[in-house]
Design a protein around this motif. Sequence first.
Motif, PDB file in Angstrom:
ATOM      1  N   UNK A  34     106.988  33.478  39.221  1.00  0.00           N
ATOM      2  CA  UNK A  34     106.637  32.429  40.196  1.00  0.00           C
ATOM      3  C   UNK A  34     106.298  33.067  41.543  1.00  0.00           C
ATOM      4  N   UNK A  35     107.101  34.037  41.964  1.00  0.00           N
ATOM      5  CA  UNK A  35     106.824  34.744  43.221  1.00  0.00           C
ATOM      6  C   UNK A  35     105.481  35.451  43.127  1.00  0.00           C
ATOM      7  N   UNK A  36     105.206  36.082  41.990  1.00  0.00           N
ATOM      8  CA  UNK A  36     103.927  36.765  41.793  1.00  0.00           C
ATOM      9  C   UNK A  36     102.758  35.810  41.972  1.00  0.00           C
ATOM     10  N   UNK A  37     102.859  34.621  41.381  1.00  0.00           N
ATOM     11  CA  UNK A  37     101.772  33.652  41.517  1.00  0.00           C
ATOM     12  C   UNK A  37     101.581  33.210  42.959  1.00  0.00           C
ATOM     13  N   UNK A  38     102.668  32.986  43.666  1.00  0.00           N
ATOM     14  CA  UNK A  38     102.581  32.565  45.070  1.00  0.00           C
ATOM     15  C   UNK A  38     101.962  33.665  45.924  1.00  0.00           C
ATOM     16  N   UNK A  39     102.448  34.891  45.747  1.00  0.00           N
ATOM     17  CA  UNK A  39     101.909  36.019  46.513  1.00  0.00           C
ATOM     18  C   UNK A  39     100.439  36.215  46.169  1.00  0.00           C
ATOM     19  N   UNK A  40     100.112  36.168  44.874  1.00  0.00           N
ATOM     20  CA  UNK A  40      98.727  36.377  44.466  1.00  0.00           C
ATOM     21  C   UNK A  40      97.802  35.283  45.000  1.00  0.00           C
ATOM     22  N   UNK A  41      98.255  34.042  44.992  1.00  0.00           N
ATOM     23  CA  UNK A  41      97.418  32.948  45.504  1.00  0.00           C
ATOM     24  C   UNK A  41      97.080  33.196  46.974  1.00  0.00           C
ATOM     25  N   UNK A  42      98.082  33.563  47.755  1.00  0.00           N
ATOM     26  CA  UNK A  42      97.832  33.867  49.174  1.00  0.00           C
ATOM     27  C   UNK A  42      96.933  35.088  49.327  1.00  0.00           C
ATOM     28  N   UNK A  43      97.198  36.128  48.558  1.00  0.00           N
ATOM     29  CA  UNK A  43      96.418  37.363  48.603  1.00  0.00           C
ATOM     30  C   UNK A  43      94.951  37.104  48.280  1.00  0.00           C
ATOM     31  N   UNK A  44      94.711  36.357  47.206  1.00  0.00           N
ATOM     32  CA  UNK A  44      93.328  36.141  46.786  1.00  0.00           C
ATOM     33  C   UNK A  44      92.540  35.336  47.812  1.00  0.00           C
ATOM     34  N   UNK A  45      93.210  34.431  48.491  1.00  0.00           N
ATOM     35  CA  UNK A  45      92.528  33.626  49.509  1.00  0.00           C
ATOM     36  C   UNK A  45      92.400  34.406  50.820  1.00  0.00           C
ATOM     37  N   UNK A  46      93.508  34.973  51.300  1.00  0.00           N
ATOM     38  CA  UNK A  46      93.513  35.605  52.617  1.00  0.00           C
ATOM     39  C   UNK A  46      92.896  37.005  52.634  1.00  0.00           C
ATOM     40  N   UNK A  47      93.109  37.796  51.592  1.00  0.00           N
ATOM     41  CA  UNK A  47      92.617  39.176  51.587  1.00  0.00           C
ATOM     42  C   UNK A  47      91.270  39.304  50.880  1.00  0.00           C
ATOM     43  N   UNK A  60     103.690  44.446  47.504  1.00  0.00           N
ATOM     44  CA  UNK A  60     103.214  45.802  47.227  1.00  0.00           C
ATOM     45  C   UNK A  60     102.465  45.873  45.900  1.00  0.00           C
ATOM     46  N   UNK A  61     103.000  45.244  44.864  1.00  0.00           N
ATOM     47  CA  UNK A  61     102.355  45.334  43.561  1.00  0.00           C
ATOM     48  C   UNK A  61     100.996  44.632  43.547  1.00  0.00           C
ATOM     49  N   UNK A  62     100.886  43.545  44.251  1.00  0.00           N
ATOM     50  CA  UNK A  62      99.597  42.858  44.320  1.00  0.00           C
ATOM     51  C   UNK A  62      98.557  43.749  44.977  1.00  0.00           C
ATOM     52  N   UNK A  63      98.944  44.445  46.057  1.00  0.00           N
ATOM     53  CA  UNK A  63      98.012  45.386  46.678  1.00  0.00           C
ATOM     54  C   UNK A  63      97.712  46.559  45.743  1.00  0.00           C
ATOM     55  N   UNK A  64      98.710  47.025  45.009  1.00  0.00           N
ATOM     56  CA  UNK A  64      98.488  48.137  44.079  1.00  0.00           C
ATOM     57  C   UNK A  64      97.493  47.748  42.992  1.00  0.00           C
ATOM     58  N   UNK A  65      97.618  46.552  42.474  1.00  0.00           N
ATOM     59  CA  UNK A  65      96.771  46.130  41.361  1.00  0.00           C
ATOM     60  C   UNK A  65      95.410  45.583  41.787  1.00  0.00           C
ATOM     61  N   UNK A  66      95.361  44.908  42.939  1.00  0.00           N
ATOM     62  CA  UNK A  66      94.129  44.195  43.298  1.00  0.00           C
ATOM     63  C   UNK A  66      93.527  44.591  44.635  1.00  0.00           C
ATOM     64  N   UNK A  67      94.236  45.337  45.455  1.00  0.00           N
ATOM     65  CA  UNK A  67      93.734  45.702  46.781  1.00  0.00           C
ATOM     66  C   UNK A  67      92.440  46.486  46.742  1.00  0.00           C
ATOM     67  N   UNK A  68      92.278  47.297  45.718  1.00  0.00           N
ATOM     68  CA  UNK A  68      91.076  48.128  45.593  1.00  0.00           C
ATOM     69  C   UNK A  68      89.819  47.320  45.327  1.00  0.00           C
ATOM     70  N   UNK A  69      89.959  46.048  44.969  1.00  0.00           N
ATOM     71  CA  UNK A  69      88.773  45.238  44.669  1.00  0.00           C
ATOM     72  C   UNK A  69      87.860  45.078  45.880  1.00  0.00           C
ATOM     73  N   UNK A  70      88.404  45.272  47.079  1.00  0.00           N
ATOM     74  CA  UNK A  70      87.569  45.224  48.288  1.00  0.00           C
ATOM     75  C   UNK A  70      86.802  46.519  48.490  1.00  0.00           C
ATOM     76  N   UNK A  71      87.079  47.529  47.672  1.00  0.00           N
ATOM     77  CA  UNK A  71      86.449  48.836  47.816  1.00  0.00           C
ATOM     78  C   UNK A  71      85.835  49.284  46.490  1.00  0.00           C
TER      79      UNK A  71
END
Length: 116
Positions: A74-87, A18-29
Amino acid sequence: MTLAHLSPILLLTVSNVFMTFAWYGHLKFPNKPLVAVILVSWIIAFVEYCFAVPANRYGHAVYSAAELKTMQEVITLCVFALFSVLYLGESFTINHAVGFALIGLGAFFIFRGPLG
């Protein structure tokens, strides 16, 4: 691994999605008004807090605060790595892998306990 040990990890993982989408999800818009993306981010961040606070409350029964914070990073980095590649469609480079590995090494020492 017991439920007491596992539940903070699961809750922190959900929280970080959720936090990754809150902070970075808007970059697609990029054309959306900043005020709008801030408000949407706050709503998403509220949901994130609903997972992060219990994760830390329950987790502190079995982990130290330093271990919880390290786990969260560590979880943040893992989630962010997947998010940045996949989203976001960004590349994951060898530099990212080396940097994350060094952070992982730091996490190892936090969980290892005192040296000596």
